[in-house]
Design an enzyme around this catalytic site. Structure first.
Site, PDB file in Angstrom:
ATOM      1  N   TYR A  33       0.823  -1.208   0.000  1.00  0.00           N
ATOM      2  CA  TYR A  33       0.000   0.000   0.000  1.00  0.00           C
ATOM      3  C   TYR A  33       0.850   1.248   0.000  1.00  0.00           C
ATOM      4  O   TYR A  33       2.073   1.194   0.179  1.00  0.00           O
ATOM      5  CB  TYR A  33      -0.926   0.019   1.224  1.00  0.00           C
ATOM      6  CG  TYR A  33      -0.242   0.408   2.525  1.00  0.00           C
ATOM      7  CD1 TYR A  33      -0.382   1.697   3.038  1.00  0.00           C
ATOM      8  CD2 TYR A  33       0.544  -0.491   3.231  1.00  0.00           C
ATOM      9  CE1 TYR A  33       0.241   2.062   4.226  1.00  0.00           C
ATOM     10  CE2 TYR A  33       1.167  -0.139   4.413  1.00  0.00           C
ATOM     11  CZ  TYR A  33       1.011   1.135   4.911  1.00  0.00           C
ATOM     12  OH  TYR A  33       1.640   1.504   6.088  1.00  0.00           O
ATOM     13  N   LYS A 144       6.430  -1.691   1.815  1.00  0.00           N
ATOM     14  CA  LYS A 144       5.231  -1.178   2.494  1.00  0.00           C
ATOM     15  C   LYS A 144       4.131  -2.233   2.416  1.00  0.00           C
ATOM     16  O   LYS A 144       3.080  -2.061   1.794  1.00  0.00           O
ATOM     17  CB  LYS A 144       4.796   0.145   1.861  1.00  0.00           C
ATOM     18  CG  LYS A 144       4.062   1.073   2.821  1.00  0.00           C
ATOM     19  CD  LYS A 144       3.940   2.464   2.230  1.00  0.00           C
ATOM     20  CE  LYS A 144       3.060   3.379   3.059  1.00  0.00           C
ATOM     21  NZ  LYS A 144       3.638   3.743   4.348  1.00  0.00           N
ATOM     22  N   GLU A 176      12.670   3.232  13.441  1.00  0.00           N
ATOM     23  CA  GLU A 176      11.632   4.179  13.053  1.00  0.00           C
ATOM     24  C   GLU A 176      10.479   4.055  14.039  1.00  0.00           C
ATOM     25  O   GLU A 176      10.587   3.337  15.041  1.00  0.00           O
ATOM     26  CB  GLU A 176      11.156   3.905  11.621  1.00  0.00           C
ATOM     27  CG  GLU A 176      10.623   2.492  11.411  1.00  0.00           C
ATOM     28  CD  GLU A 176      10.276   2.198   9.960  1.00  0.00           C
ATOM     29  OE1 GLU A 176      10.252   3.139   9.152  1.00  0.00           O
ATOM     30  OE2 GLU A 176      10.015   1.013   9.641  1.00  0.00           O
ATOM     31  N   LEU A 200      11.155   1.885   6.493  1.00  0.00           N
ATOM     32  CA  LEU A 200      10.507   2.277   5.250  1.00  0.00           C
ATOM     33  C   LEU A 200      11.048   3.635   4.832  1.00  0.00           C
ATOM     34  O   LEU A 200      11.141   4.553   5.654  1.00  0.00           O
ATOM     35  CB  LEU A 200       8.993   2.374   5.447  1.00  0.00           C
ATOM     36  CG  LEU A 200       8.218   2.803   4.212  1.00  0.00           C
ATOM     37  CD1 LEU A 200       8.237   1.704   3.158  1.00  0.00           C
ATOM     38  CD2 LEU A 200       6.785   3.172   4.567  1.00  0.00           C
TER      39      LEU A 200
END
Length: 285
Positions: A33, A144, A176, A200
């Site tokens: 996505y 993702k 992250e 990401l």
């Protein structure tokens, strides 16, 4: 229309659309996505998000049913159909529909989903609270993927603790957040984890780094530790729906607040890019 859903050529509300039982997303989370904001009915940083979307799909051998230009035009058209001025624009592709088997037909064409709904950007001047958690996700965080259970759990823990986000770390190394990137300012230098397989590649973070270069702020893309995080002059959290937030609390301990001038310069540059791109006059109007 106040909220729009799209699946494989059909348009309706999220309540109206029905997804085939054997779409592989139900059994395997088999898809990828991307998401961004829509401002003034323009999909913000559309090309960047499409590039990442197609890269994620390629990494998992998923066939997107249309080319980038066609998908970009479709997202823009769908956004124009939804009321309001600021929106959350989300799209995903699943591998397709088939009987439940781990293996798949390599010629299978994916199914495209889109969700567009009203959205509000957070005020970047209002600080946020964070918590930390060991990063136990798999080793392909650069894709993702739709498999987001670890991020869901981490986000729920943050919510229960009265925080907005969870900072993930592997051992002592910060990676992250559950659904954002985290960076720091220290002695006038912007530090952020490099774009490896453990995070990401955040498009908002990428554009913030570009803003730093324009402003003459030194950038170091290297791993930093929990100790460096807690000792940072500023802690910055970025995502495609909130470009440049800053934290003043991690695990109940005060952080940041030591370089508001540099922080504000970065925030102003990032928000100015958004306003110019979308033609908006303010993120709040």
């Amino acid at each position: 229309m106040k909220e729009l859903a799209y699946y494989d050529g059909r348009i309706g509300t999220p309540e109206e659309l029905m997804i085939p039982f054997q779409d592989r997303v139900h059994f395997f989370g088999d898809g990828v996505y991307d998401a961004t904001v829509g401002g003034n009915h323009k999909v913000y940083l559309l090309k960047d998000h499409l590039d990442r979307f197609y890269s994620s799909a390629k990494a998992l051998d998923i066939k997107i049913p249309m080319e980038k230009v066609e998908l970009g035009n479709l997202l823009t058209k769908l956004l124009s159909m939804v009321e309001g001025e600021t929106h959350f624009v989300y799209w995903q592709v699943t591998r397709g529909i088939a009987s439940r088997e781990h293996i798949y037909e390599e010629t299978m064409i994916g199914k495209l989903w889109v969700l567009i709904r009203p959205n509000k950007l957070r005020d970047p001047n209002v600080p946020i609270r964070l918590i930390t958690k060991e990063d136990t996700r798999f080793l392909h965080c650069n894709i993702k993927t739709l498999n987001l259970l670890p991020s869901v759990i981490a986000s729920q823990e943050a919510f229960k603790a009265g925080a907005l986000e969870t900072v993930l770390h592997r051992g002592d190394v910060v990676t992250e957040c559950a659904h954002s990137n985290v960076s720091i300012l220290k002695n006038g230098t912007f530090l952020s984890h490099p774009n490896d397989n453990l995070i990401l590649r955040g498009i908002a973070k990428t554009h913030m780094i570009q803003a730093c270069h324009r402003l003459g702020i030194q950038v170091l893309e290297r791993a930093f530790t929990l100790e460096e995080l807690m000792d940072a002059d500023e802690v910055i959290v970025t995502s495609s729906s909130n470009f440049c937030l800053h934290a003043d609390d991690i695990n109940g301990k005060p952080v940041g607040g030591k370089d508001p001038g540099t922080l504000r310069r970065i925030q102003d540059a990032v928000l100015e890019e958004y306003l110019q791109y979308t033609g908006r006059k303010s993120i709040f109007d």
